[in-house]
Design a protein around this motif. Structure first.
Motif, mmCIF file in Angstrom:
data_model
loop_
_atom_site.group_PDB
_atom_site.id
_atom_site.type_symbol
_atom_site.label_atom_id
_atom_site.label_comp_id
_atom_site.label_asym_id
_atom_site.label_seq_id
_atom_site.Cartn_x
_atom_site.Cartn_y
_atom_site.Cartn_z
ATOM 1 N N VAL A 25 2.427 33.938 -3.630
ATOM 2 C CA VAL A 25 3.774 34.274 -4.099
ATOM 3 C C VAL A 25 4.329 33.148 -4.965
ATOM 4 N N ARG A 26 4.167 31.921 -4.502
ATOM 5 C CA ARG A 26 4.741 30.791 -5.245
ATOM 6 C C ARG A 26 4.008 30.571 -6.578
ATOM 7 N N LEU A 44 8.304 40.639 -7.894
ATOM 8 C CA LEU A 44 7.198 40.415 -6.964
ATOM 9 C C LEU A 44 7.196 41.433 -5.826
ATOM 10 N N GLY A 45 8.227 42.271 -5.758
ATOM 11 C CA GLY A 45 8.292 43.274 -4.696
ATOM 12 C C GLY A 45 8.512 42.675 -3.322
ATOM 13 N N ILE A 46 9.290 41.589 -3.285
ATOM 14 C CA ILE A 46 9.582 40.962 -1.987
ATOM 15 C C ILE A 46 11.099 40.941 -1.785
ATOM 16 N N LEU A 58 11.550 29.987 -3.293
ATOM 17 C CA LEU A 58 12.190 29.220 -4.369
ATOM 18 C C LEU A 58 12.691 27.873 -3.865
ATOM 19 N N ARG A 59 13.123 27.838 -2.628
ATOM 20 C CA ARG A 59 13.564 26.556 -2.060
ATOM 21 C C ARG A 59 12.377 25.592 -1.964
ATOM 22 N N LEU A 60 11.229 26.100 -1.505
ATOM 23 C CA LEU A 60 10.036 25.237 -1.406
ATOM 24 C C LEU A 60 9.611 24.729 -2.788
ATOM 25 N N LEU A 61 9.671 25.617 -3.784
ATOM 26 C CA LEU A 61 9.297 25.198 -5.142
ATOM 27 C C LEU A 61 10.265 24.139 -5.663
#
Lengths: 107, 107
Positions: A32-33, A55-57, A66-69
């Motif tokens: 995903v990321r 992304l269909g999520i 997005l926070r992790l990225l």
């Protein structure tokens, strides 16, 4: 109110000089990321809902990724009015790890 | 004994066309494994004990990390007499993910 406070609250980002290749690799070792990075590779800022929809999520799941990225220093989130616009930190990544973003987007 | 058996037993490696960038990123999102790739970046084959010694880790730990690198398709392990020589799958990685190995070794 102290002079250092601000509204909206500043969204934290690691400085470019602290970016760590191991952390970035670990963060992008997720389908995903990696897909988010590829979507952002065209340089156009996007909001969480648009990325999640593509992304269909669920947006909550998108927000988590997005926070992790952002924490790994891969993306930048900027508040613009009520929106939070997400971009790739392309210039900084290209300077710190030349070729990395190209590999990710092409691969 | 069936005709397909061999001695020494063949060490399994994923074929180049099945190599997956997400798996490789996740596998290299680890300081020890990234360091192993950097050591192997000069092209010289090494045995597990040499790599483990260079990293200051027990050979059993080195063997664990080398197995993950081999399963992700990053390294090749070849039996030569009683030794198992480890190399980077540089040509195949360069062909599948151009620039990736350069980023890893330089970064």
């Amino acid at each position: 109110m102290p002079a250092t406070s601000s509204y909206p609250p500043k969204i934290p980002h690691p400085p470019a000089e602290t970016l760590d290749l191991v952390t970035i690799m670990r963060t992008l070792g997720d389908p995903v990321r990696l897909q988010i990075v590829r979507l952002l590779g065209d340089g156009r800022p996007r909001v969480c809902n648009e990325l999640s929809g593509a992304l269909g999520i669920p947006p909550s799941t998108g927000s988590y990724h997005l926070r992790l990225l952002r924490m790994a220093g891969v993306t930048r989130t900027e508040a613009k009015g009520t929106e939070r616009l997400i971009t790739l930190r392309r210039d900084e990544l290209d300077e710190r790890f030349p070729g990395l973003v190209d590999v990710l987007i092409r691969g």
